[in-house]
Enzyme design. Structure first.
Site, PDB file in Angstrom:
ATOM      1  N   LYS A 176       0.842  -1.200   0.000  1.00 51.92           N
ATOM      2  CA  LYS A 176       0.000   0.000   0.000  1.00 51.92           C
ATOM      3  C   LYS A 176       0.878   1.251   0.000  1.00 51.92           C
ATOM      4  O   LYS A 176       1.668   1.457   0.915  1.00 51.92           O
ATOM      5  CB  LYS A 176      -0.904   0.030   1.240  1.00 51.92           C
ATOM      6  CG  LYS A 176      -2.032   1.043   1.075  1.00 51.92           C
ATOM      7  CD  LYS A 176      -2.755   1.357   2.368  1.00 51.92           C
ATOM      8  CE  LYS A 176      -2.126   2.472   3.139  1.00 51.92           C
ATOM      9  NZ  LYS A 176      -2.077   3.777   2.444  1.00 51.92           N
ATOM     10  N   GLY A 229       7.289   5.013   7.786  1.00 50.67           N
ATOM     11  CA  GLY A 229       6.326   6.073   8.075  1.00 50.67           C
ATOM     12  C   GLY A 229       6.611   6.680   9.433  1.00 50.67           C
ATOM     13  O   GLY A 229       7.735   6.606   9.949  1.00 50.67           O
ATOM     14  N   THR A 233       2.617   5.707  14.009  1.00 46.03           N
ATOM     15  CA  THR A 233       2.016   4.630  13.207  1.00 46.03           C
ATOM     16  C   THR A 233       2.812   3.341  13.426  1.00 46.03           C
ATOM     17  O   THR A 233       2.235   2.256  13.545  1.00 46.03           O
ATOM     18  CB  THR A 233       2.018   5.000  11.706  1.00 46.03           C
ATOM     19  OG1 THR A 233       1.609   6.340  11.547  1.00 46.03           O
ATOM     20  CG2 THR A 233       1.105   4.087  10.913  1.00 46.03           C
ATOM     21  N   GLU A 251      10.802   1.493   9.655  1.00 47.30           N
ATOM     22  CA  GLU A 251      11.663   2.656   9.378  1.00 47.30           C
ATOM     23  C   GLU A 251      10.838   3.887   9.712  1.00 47.30           C
ATOM     24  O   GLU A 251       9.883   4.211   8.997  1.00 47.30           O
ATOM     25  CB  GLU A 251      12.078   2.674   7.902  1.00 47.30           C
ATOM     26  CG  GLU A 251      12.795   1.415   7.428  1.00 47.30           C
ATOM     27  CD  GLU A 251      14.103   1.156   8.150  1.00 47.30           C
ATOM     28  OE1 GLU A 251      14.660   2.099   8.740  1.00 47.30           O
ATOM     29  OE2 GLU A 251      14.562   0.008   8.132  1.00 47.30           O
ATOM     30  N   CYS A 285      13.295  11.817   5.537  1.00 44.94           N
ATOM     31  CA  CYS A 285      13.540  11.395   6.918  1.00 44.94           C
ATOM     32  C   CYS A 285      15.000  11.609   7.306  1.00 44.94           C
ATOM     33  O   CYS A 285      15.322  11.648   8.482  1.00 44.94           O
ATOM     34  CB  CYS A 285      13.156   9.934   7.083  1.00 44.94           C
ATOM     35  SG  CYS A 285      14.009   8.888   5.894  1.00 44.94           S
ATOM     36  N   GLU A 387       9.531  15.690  15.629  1.00 45.00           N
ATOM     37  CA  GLU A 387       9.792  15.714  14.189  1.00 45.00           C
ATOM     38  C   GLU A 387       8.813  16.673  13.502  1.00 45.00           C
ATOM     39  O   GLU A 387       7.607  16.535  13.649  1.00 45.00           O
ATOM     40  CB  GLU A 387       9.618  14.300  13.603  1.00 45.00           C
ATOM     41  CG  GLU A 387       9.979  14.252  12.135  1.00 45.00           C
ATOM     42  CD  GLU A 387       9.712  12.896  11.490  1.00 45.00           C
ATOM     43  OE1 GLU A 387       8.656  12.294  11.774  1.00 45.00           O
ATOM     44  OE2 GLU A 387      10.561  12.450  10.711  1.00 45.00           O
TER      45      GLU A 387
HETATM   46  P1  NAD Z   1       2.340   7.735   8.214  1.00 48.72           P
HETATM   47  O1  NAD Z   1       2.843   6.909   9.330  1.00 48.72           O
HETATM   48  O2  NAD Z   1       1.193   8.630   8.442  1.00 48.72           O
HETATM   49  O3  NAD Z   1       1.921   6.811   6.967  1.00 48.72           O
HETATM   50  C1  NAD Z   1       2.814   5.923   6.353  1.00 48.72           C
HETATM   51  C2  NAD Z   1       2.024   4.847   5.642  1.00 48.72           C
HETATM   52  O4  NAD Z   1       1.357   4.060   6.633  1.00 48.72           O
HETATM   53  C3  NAD Z   1       0.927   5.372   4.723  1.00 48.72           C
HETATM   54  O5  NAD Z   1       0.822   4.519   3.593  1.00 48.72           O
HETATM   55  C4  NAD Z   1      -0.320   5.272   5.578  1.00 48.72           C
HETATM   56  O6  NAD Z   1      -1.500   5.146   4.830  1.00 48.72           O
HETATM   57  C5  NAD Z   1      -0.038   3.989   6.344  1.00 48.72           C
HETATM   58  N1  NAD Z   1      -0.741   3.839   7.635  1.00 48.72           N
HETATM   59  C6  NAD Z   1      -1.213   4.808   8.455  1.00 48.72           C
HETATM   60  N2  NAD Z   1      -1.811   4.244   9.533  1.00 48.72           N
HETATM   61  C7  NAD Z   1      -1.692   2.910   9.383  1.00 48.72           C
HETATM   62  C8  NAD Z   1      -2.099   1.797  10.183  1.00 48.72           C
HETATM   63  N3  NAD Z   1      -2.750   1.948  11.327  1.00 48.72           N
HETATM   64  N4  NAD Z   1      -1.808   0.552   9.735  1.00 48.72           N
HETATM   65  C9  NAD Z   1      -1.121   0.380   8.591  1.00 48.72           C
HETATM   66  N5  NAD Z   1      -0.727   1.387   7.778  1.00 48.72           N
HETATM   67  C10 NAD Z   1      -1.007   2.646   8.186  1.00 48.72           C
HETATM   68  O7  NAD Z   1       3.595   8.549   7.681  1.00 48.72           O
HETATM   69  P2  NAD Z   1       3.620   9.642   6.552  1.00 48.72           P
HETATM   70  O8  NAD Z   1       3.060  10.909   7.095  1.00 48.72           O
HETATM   71  O9  NAD Z   1       3.070   9.073   5.298  1.00 48.72           O
HETATM   72  O10 NAD Z   1       5.201   9.814   6.329  1.00 48.72           O
HETATM   73  C11 NAD Z   1       6.008  10.684   7.059  1.00 48.72           C
HETATM   74  C12 NAD Z   1       6.764   9.927   8.119  1.00 48.72           C
HETATM   75  O11 NAD Z   1       7.534   8.895   7.521  1.00 48.72           O
HETATM   76  C13 NAD Z   1       7.760  10.800   8.847  1.00 48.72           C
HETATM   77  O12 NAD Z   1       7.676  10.510  10.224  1.00 48.72           O
HETATM   78  C14 NAD Z   1       9.103  10.351   8.297  1.00 48.72           C
HETATM   79  O13 NAD Z   1      10.197  10.527   9.157  1.00 48.72           O
HETATM   80  C15 NAD Z   1       8.851   8.913   8.056  1.00 48.72           C
HETATM   81  N6  NAD Z   1       9.805   8.366   7.102  1.00 48.72           N
HETATM   82  C16 NAD Z   1      10.772   7.535   7.583  1.00 48.72           C
HETATM   83  C17 NAD Z   1      11.716   7.017   6.714  1.00 48.72           C
HETATM   84  C18 NAD Z   1      12.788   6.078   7.197  1.00 48.72           C
HETATM   85  O14 NAD Z   1      13.393   5.429   6.358  1.00 48.72           O
HETATM   86  N7  NAD Z   1      13.033   5.971   8.486  1.00 48.72           N
HETATM   87  C19 NAD Z   1      11.657   7.345   5.358  1.00 48.72           C
HETATM   88  C20 NAD Z   1      10.659   8.210   4.919  1.00 48.72           C
HETATM   89  C21 NAD Z   1       9.726   8.717   5.803  1.00 48.72           C
END
Ligand code: NAD
Length: 484
Positions: A176, A229, A233, A251, A285, A387
């Site tokens: 997804k 993400g 989450t 991650e 990130c 963050e």
């Molecule tokens: P998010 O956690 O809101 O969403 C990430 C993904 O998870 C999306 O596809 C979302 O639809 C899905 N999701 C949300 N709730 C869920 C649940 N309960 N069960 C399963 N899936 C669910 O994050 P975002 O706002 O899309 O991205 C930004 C975040 O991602 C920032 O915190 C950033 O630091 C992090 N990030 C981390 C890395 C890394 O490699 N460490 C890389 C890129 C982004």
């Protein structure tokens, strides 16, 4: 291959609408307007995807690795041949400059498929020999159906970074993308069909995290979750998956320090620090958001850095002069603005930026903001602890190496750190003490696909990249044979 107005799920080899028939709006962040629609999937769509993946698994997992190599390479070729179409779609969908999508996001997405296609044909496992008695070998087998869930900041880049190793290792995938940036994942479905990927091997379900994403994590047939993400989450996913003993790779967020010693190459550091602070509007990130500068060069750094930040061009993602495009959504713009107000309440001085950009014409309603540099805040305040994930950095002076390390380590996060110095022994000492999954010395965002990638503390669990990813997506089985 191009984008469409109504996106479809990719399930069992076909492009299909959500079972509910419902759609979600997809907004172009630069115009602020809805420009396409994605399926609002739920557990019924995920169930269909999981069943298709289960059916495909025996044949795909049992296939010769050269077959997987050929198909994954074909997917890489198709992305490469359609570089421009993918880059344009990524820019429209995410608000990032087209130049960045064309030079970073899409080239890396095809490289992910190519890298893991090749890696699997060279992959080997260990054996352990006890002379004259036994020989053990490690059989590494794919897990089954796995879930891959990715965020919006590097849409196809991070989506393919998970899917490619999972498929190469012989798993079948239910994936997804973020509901904020679904377009290039949809276009990837078309590339997979064109490349001849057998039906059910990869299934892409679009929709909301709490609904479609959660259904993937909940499914008892999904053996592992690779998630990128936010930290909150990640916590929710870990709480759901741990009692079912699912394998987890998480991650998560970061609040990365950038330590600048007075003996650094100032010009090189300045160019890279501008990039590490504001690339993709700080929505990477790995961006450095807390900059610590050794006191003798603090003022020189501050004045030059603020000047260069003010020179950055913000606006039309398709203009060749643009450095920063739009933030990904209105909600994210509001979040970033709220942190700038918070920084002022906490006693910080906004040296530049933080204000919205007044745009004309088609971009009038877009989510544009000027990058902000803030000074005068203690490490303990919320602005320095939480963050923001936007074009906002704080700067502060330090006097000793120990103080710099303590400030760098002083948050719950531990994803990436950058150190600028010409003294190699100091660089090594500091790198050793930083609580961080990645340490860059005199550079930033050099990302070799072979290296382990991931964070410490609240920045995550497990590692992606190279052999780490292939290990994650396989189950090691010890087979012990006794001599006759
Ligand atoms: P998010 O956690 O809101 O969403 C990430 C993904 O998870 C999306 O596809 C979302 O639809 C899905 N999701 C949300 N709730 C869920 C649940 N309960 N069960 C399963 N899936 C669910 O994050 P975002 O706002 O899309 O991205 C930004 C975040 O991602 C920032 O915190 C950033 O630091 C992090 N990030 C981390 C890395 C890394 O490699 N460490 C890389 C890129 C982004």
């Amino acid at each position: 291959m191009g984008p469409d107005k109504y996106l479809k799920n990719y399930i069992d080899g076909a492009l299909v609408p959500a079972v509910s028939g419902d759609y979600l709006d997809n907004v172009n962040p630069a115009t602020g307007k809805v420009y396409s629609y994605l399926p609002d999937s739920d557990n019924r769509d995920v169930e269909r995807a999981v069943e298709a993946a289960e059916r495909a698994f025996p044949e795909w997992s049992g296939s010769d690795v050269r077959k997987r190599f050929r198909i994954l390479t074909r997917i890489a070729d198709i992305i490469e041949q359609n570089l421009d179409v993918f880059a344009r779609a990524e820019s429209v969908d995410s608000g990032k400059p087209y130049s960045m999508a064309r030079s970073v996001d899409i080239p890396r997405s095809q490289a992910n498929f190519r890298f893991f296609a090749t890696a699997i044909i060279h992959y080997a496992s260990e054996s352990h020999h006890v002379a004259g008695e036994t020989i053990n070998f490690t059989l590494r087998q794919p897990l089954g159906v796995v879930g891959c869930i990715s965020p919006w900041n590097l849409p196809l880049y991070l989506f393919s970074w998970k899917i490619a190793p999972a498929l190469a290792a012989g798993n079948c995938v239910v994936a997804k993308p973020s509901e904020l940036t679904p377009m290039t994942a949809y276009m990837l479905s078309k590339a997979c069909i064109e490349a001849g990927l057998p039906k059910g091997v990869l299934n892409i379900v679009h929709g909301l995290g709490g609904k479609a994403g959660q259904a993937i994590v909940d499914s008892p047939k999904v053996k592992a979750i690779s998630f990128t993400g936010g930290t909150n989450t990640g916590k929710k996913i870990a709480a759901t998956a741990a009692p079912a003993f699912k394998k987890l790779s998480l991650e998560l967020g970061g609040k990365n320090p950038n330590i600048i010693f007075a003996d650094c190459n100032f010009d090189q550091m300045m160019v890279e620090t501008l990039r590490s602070s504001f690339s993709n509007n700080g929505q990477i990130c790995l961006c450095g958001s807390r900059i610590y500068i050794e006191r003798p060069i603090y003022e020189k750094f501050r004045d030059e850095f603020v000047k260069r930040t003010q020179f950055l061009k913000i606006g039309d993602p398709f203009a060749s002069v643009t450095d920063l495009g739009a933030l990904v959504s209105k909600a994210h713009l509001d979040k970033v603005r709220s942190y700038i107000s918070l920084a002022e309440v906490e006693g910080g001085t906004v040296l530049c930026g933080g204000t919205e950009v007044e745009m004309q014409g088609e971009y009038e309603q877009g989510f544009f903001i000027r990058p902000a540099v803030i000074e005068g805040l203690p490490i303990s305040c919320r602005t320095n602890q939480e963050e923001i994930f936007g074009p906002v950095v704080t700067i502060a002076p330090f006097d000793t190496e120990e103080e710099a390390i303590a400030m760098a380590n002083g948050t719950q996060y531990g994803l990436a750190a950058t150190v600028w110095t010409r003294e190699i022994s100091k660089a090594n000492r500091v790198a050793e003490k930083l609580q961080s999954g990645i340490v860059w010395i005199n550079c930033w965002m050099e990302r070799d696909l072979r290296t382990p990638f991931g964070g410490m503390k609240s920045s995550g669990m497990g590692r992606e990249g190279g052999l780490e990813a292939l290990r994650f997506f396989t189950e090691p089985k010890n087979v012990c044979i006794k001599y006759g």
